[in-house]
Each structure stands twice: as structure tokens, then as C-alpha cells.
Scaffold this motif. Structure first.
Motif, PDB file in Angstrom:
ATOM      1  N   PRO A 246      18.361  12.282  -2.789  1.00  0.00           N
ATOM      2  CA  PRO A 246      18.973  13.523  -3.223  1.00  0.00           C
ATOM      3  C   PRO A 246      18.442  14.789  -2.195  1.00  0.00           C
ATOM      4  O   PRO A 246      18.877  15.639  -2.129  1.00  0.00           O
ATOM      5  N   GLY A 247      17.150  14.433  -1.840  1.00  0.00           N
ATOM      6  CA  GLY A 247      16.458  15.659  -0.982  1.00  0.00           C
ATOM      7  C   GLY A 247      17.308  15.755   0.438  1.00  0.00           C
ATOM      8  O   GLY A 247      17.106  16.768   0.877  1.00  0.00           O
ATOM      9  N   HIS A 248      17.920  14.726   0.671  1.00  0.00           N
ATOM     10  CA  HIS A 248      18.408  14.972   2.024  1.00  0.00           C
ATOM     11  C   HIS A 248      19.693  15.280   1.792  1.00  0.00           C
ATOM     12  O   HIS A 248      20.445  15.652   3.029  1.00  0.00           O
ATOM     13  N   LEU A 249      20.532  15.362   1.043  1.00  0.00           N
ATOM     14  CA  LEU A 249      21.632  15.858   0.725  1.00  0.00           C
ATOM     15  C   LEU A 249      22.029  17.157   1.167  1.00  0.00           C
ATOM     16  O   LEU A 249      22.993  17.682   1.549  1.00  0.00           O
ATOM     17  N   TYR A 250      20.884  18.044   1.412  1.00  0.00           N
ATOM     18  CA  TYR A 250      20.889  19.177   1.540  1.00  0.00           C
ATOM     19  C   TYR A 250      20.802  19.766   3.159  1.00  0.00           C
ATOM     20  O   TYR A 250      21.082  20.788   3.434  1.00  0.00           O
ATOM     21  N   HIS A 251      20.739  18.576   3.977  1.00  0.00           N
ATOM     22  CA  HIS A 251      20.815  19.179   5.455  1.00  0.00           C
ATOM     23  C   HIS A 251      21.838  19.006   5.937  1.00  0.00           C
ATOM     24  O   HIS A 251      22.161  19.510   7.160  1.00  0.00           O
ATOM     25  N   HIS A 252      23.052  18.541   5.419  1.00  0.00           N
ATOM     26  CA  HIS A 252      24.097  18.534   5.928  1.00  0.00           C
ATOM     27  C   HIS A 252      25.351  19.210   5.199  1.00  0.00           C
ATOM     28  O   HIS A 252      25.249  18.868   4.173  1.00  0.00           O
ATOM     29  N   GLU A 253      26.012  20.024   5.794  1.00  0.00           N
ATOM     30  CA  GLU A 253      27.154  20.716   5.144  1.00  0.00           C
ATOM     31  C   GLU A 253      26.512  21.424   3.988  1.00  0.00           C
ATOM     32  O   GLU A 253      26.662  21.295   2.657  1.00  0.00           O
ATOM     33  N   ARG A 254      25.429  22.426   4.365  1.00  0.00           N
ATOM     34  CA  ARG A 254      24.627  23.053   3.345  1.00  0.00           C
ATOM     35  C   ARG A 254      25.472  23.725   2.310  1.00  0.00           C
ATOM     36  O   ARG A 254      24.851  24.062   1.368  1.00  0.00           O
ATOM     37  N   SER A 255      26.716  24.378   2.783  1.00  0.00           N
ATOM     38  CA  SER A 255      27.398  25.216   1.673  1.00  0.00           C
ATOM     39  C   SER A 255      27.989  24.380   0.510  1.00  0.00           C
ATOM     40  O   SER A 255      28.512  24.879  -0.372  1.00  0.00           O
ATOM     41  N   LYS A 256      28.106  22.946   0.847  1.00  0.00           N
ATOM     42  CA  LYS A 256      28.857  22.319  -0.127  1.00  0.00           C
ATOM     43  C   LYS A 256      27.937  21.821  -1.207  1.00  0.00           C
ATOM     44  O   LYS A 256      26.664  21.388  -1.110  1.00  0.00           O
ATOM     45  N   PRO A 257      28.443  21.716  -2.454  1.00  0.00           N
ATOM     46  CA  PRO A 257      27.645  21.353  -3.592  1.00  0.00           C
ATOM     47  C   PRO A 257      27.013  19.997  -3.523  1.00  0.00           C
ATOM     48  O   PRO A 257      28.123  19.226  -3.169  1.00  0.00           O
TER      49      PRO A 257
END
Length: 385
Positions: A104-115
Motif C-alpha cells: 500500500p505504501g508504494h502505490l503513491y509513487h506512480h500516477e500520484r494524482s490517481k486515488p
């Protein structure tokens, strides 16, 4: 004796089933470079021979994904894939594996504007389309940046648990329940606490247990045993991994150690090293994996352990990490951290960068910084006494 088990739901991973009263599955991860197909196939076969129920492979690029396709054609093992920042690689690897692990922590590194919910829905749909299970892998070194310890009343494990719970709730809400959860830390006491708290609220979800960056054997095995004994003896845990810093030709030791620990717990041979190394010098190092850019990292971890032995009575944590993917973040909480690149070792004091040094230069500089940390902590102790 027969182990008491939490009544978790069953999650099929290829020919292996995790949870639902099935035997506790033992896992490991390949340490070869994924694009080195022959070496990776050989290691998968070696781990399978040692008794691995599930074997994880790292995929960081389309070239890795292409190699995975060929690896799959040569092995019958139950394969899991480890996704990092680029969650969209899931579609390229899902046809060739039985389980997909995302952090879950790594989901914020790619396509940051996407929920994050949109990204998880994508991963879950890919998994469903290709008959894959999921692992929600929550890790102390890479948590949701929006979740701060202060938001949980200073509870250091609050962000980990909150992230795990919300991802489970979301997956349930979209009708995807074929998943397991792991909540890992390098401190066995934290591993015990977070998994107990998670299992109390969600006893239905199978748990993957492990102490991340447990380090070199035998200490790494003992740290892991501490957590496993306390959790498995209370019915918590459905699959395990012993994460050790060992050379590529010794990865099977993770499987052997895991099976030995399970056999000892089942036979009542619980050693209870409850406070082993937790109030003295603590060397943590990540398990060797395909992301290691220089295998000298493994020798360096051993050299750090030997060089710092003089500080054994001081409560100091030194982290030795093998790559740039997890190294920068997962050294932040250590008093001193080293993360290794192809030619240089990056030295940190907590989250502060101290510079990068050649492999043959790092130990003297590390000793200088360690002496400073010892002096600082000794001064603090005198002041508070």
C-alpha cells in the motif's frame, strides 16, 4: 501437538491453500536477477526442492516481466510476484504467477494524482481475470505518507494497522476476498503486537508472518523465532517467511529455518528468546533478492556485524540495506543506516544523508559515526540519571 489455528478463510495460491485450517505454508524469494533466466529457474528449483510452498520473484520492469514468462514455462512451482511502484506491471505478470503482492505504501509513487482505491481495483480485477490471489504487504519502511504516528496518539504501529485495515475493507467492498495480509517490521516485538491486534479485529483473514530485514543467521533466525513462537502458538499465522541475509547459493536456508521453527513449535519446543538483542546493539539487514545491485552487500553486512561488536552493550540499531528500492526509506528509523548501490554505499544517520562512500571506505567512516552515536547516547543517559 496439534497447533491451534484462527478460523481464517482459505485462499488458494496455485496448488497451495493458505488459511482455512491448511498446514502453514513456507515461502521464500529468489535472489537472482530476474532477467537471468537460467539462474532464476535454478534457484526456484532449489527452493522447491528444499520444501518451499510459494516462491516470490521481483518484477520491476517490462524486461523482468518478459523474463518471468520464460521462467514460468520452465517451472511448476507456485509463483508469487513482488510489485513495487509500478502497479500497472500487474497485467504483464499475472498470466504467469499464482499470487500478486502489492505494498500500500508504494502505490503513491506512480500516477500520484490517481486515488489508491482506483489502483487497487485495477490490481484486483487483473488478479481475478488471471486466477491469482493477492497479498496486501504492509511494511514498516514504506507506509501511506498521509498516515502519521501523531494522528494515532503517538502509536507507532497505528499507521501500519490503519493501512492494513482500510485495504482489507476496500477489497471486501469490491467483492475481492482472495487475499492474505502481511504486516512486517524489523523488530520482532512490533511484529507480535501488530499481528495480534490485526488478528483480534480480523480473525477471518489469513496472515503472512515475517520479520523484515531480520539479518544474518543465526541472529536473524532467532529474531524470527521470537515472533513466530509468540504468534503461531496463539493461533495466529497461516504462511511464513524467514528473511535472511545469505548468499544466493544458500537461499534454501530460509526454507529450512522456517520448517525447523514450525516443527519445534508443533512439538512444544518453544525457546522463548523474548528479549534477544532488543536492548543491545541490533544489526538489521534485508534478505538478499534480485534488486541487490552489488552482491558485496552480503559481505558488507557480515563485516558491519564484526566491526561493531565492540558496541554490543549499547542500544543502537544499524541497518544495512541492499538496494535503492527499499534502502532509503527503510533506514530512516535506524540510528545509522547503509544502503548499497552498484559502486557506493550511502550512509545515513536516521533520515539525514551523510554521503556516499566506496565499499572499501565505508567501514572506517561508519565506525566514526558509531562512536559519535555512542557518545551522544551515553551523554543523554548521564543527563537523565
Amino acid at each position: 501437538m496439534e497447533l491451534r489455528r484462527n478460523p481464517t478463510r482459505a485462499v488458494r495460491v496455485g496448488s497451495c491453500t493458505i488459511g482455512g485450517g491448511h498446514p502453514i505454508a513456507v515461502q521464500s524469494m529468489t535472489a537472482t536477477h530476474t532477467q537471468d533466466i537460467d539462474a532464476t529457474v535454478a534457484q526456484v528449483l532449489d527452493l522447491e526442492k528444499a520444501g518451499a510452498d510459494v516462491i516470490r520473484i521481483a518484477v520491476d520492469s517490462p524486461k523482468d516481466a518478459a523474463a518471468l514468462k520464460e521462467i514460468r514455462s520452465q517451472v511448476k512451482a507456485n509463483l508469487s510476484v513482488d510489485l513495487q511502484e509500478n502497479y500497472r506491471l500487474a497485467e504483464q505478470v499475472a498470466p504467469y504467477v499464482d499470487k500478486i503482492r502489492y505494498n500500500p505504501g508504494h502505490l503513491y509513487h506512480h500516477e500520484r494524482s490517481k486515488p489508491w482505491q482506483e489502483k487497487v481495483a485495477y490490481i484486483a480485477q487483473v488478479a481475478k481475470d488471471h486466477d491469482c490471489a493477492l497479498r496486501v504487504g504492509v511494511n514498516c519502511g514504506s507506509v501511506d505518507p498521509a498516515k502519521k504516528v501523531d494522528d494515532y496518539g503517538g502509536d507507532e504501529n497505528g499507521p501500519l494497522l490503519a493501512s492494513a485495515f482500510e485495504h482489507c475493507e476496500y477489497l471486501d467492498s469490491i467483492g475481492f476476498t482472495r487475499y492474505v495480509v502481511s504486516i512486517k517490521d524489523s523488530d520482532p516485538k512490533n511484529v507480535i503486537e501488530v499481528n495480534k491486534r490485526f488478528a483480534l479485529q480480523r480473525p477471518d483473514i489469513p496472515l503472512h508472518l515475517g520479520v523484515t530485514e531480520a539479518g544474518l543467521p543465526p541472529d536473524g533466525i532467532i529474531k524470527t523465532r521470537i515472533a513466530f513462537e509468540q504468534l503461531i502458538s496463539q493461533g495466529i499465522g497461516d504462511t511464513i517467511r524467514v528473511s535472511l541475509t545469505v548468499p544466493n547459493n544458500r537461499k534454501h536456508e530460509e526454507i529450512e529455518a522456517g520448517r525447523k521453527i514450525l516443527a519445534d513449535i508443533a512439538a512444544g519446543r518453544v525457546r522463548s528468546f523474548v528479549d534477544f538483542g532488543l536492548d543491545t546493539l541490533n544489526i538489521i539487514s534485508c534478505p538478499s533478492c534480485s534488486r541487490v545491485e552489488n552482491e558485496a552487500f552480503i559481505d558488507l553486512a557480515q563485516q558491519v556485524k564484526e566491526m561493531t561488536a565492540y558496541a554490543k552493550d549499547h542500544k543502537i540499531t544499524i541497518a544495512v540495506m541492499g538496494c535503492r528500492v527499499n534502502g532509503p526509506g527503510e533506514t530512516d528509523d535506524a540510528d545509522l543506516g547503509l544502503w548499497c548501490g552498484p559502486n557506493h554505499v550511502n550512509l545515513k544517520k536516521g533520515p539525514v544523508e551523510l554521503g556516499h562512500f566506496k565499499y572499501d571506505e565505508i567501514l572506517p567512516r561508519l565506525k566514526q559515526e558509531l562512536d559519535l552515536v555512542i557518545a551522544e547516547k551515553s551523554g543523554q543517559a548521564l543527563t537523565s540519571s
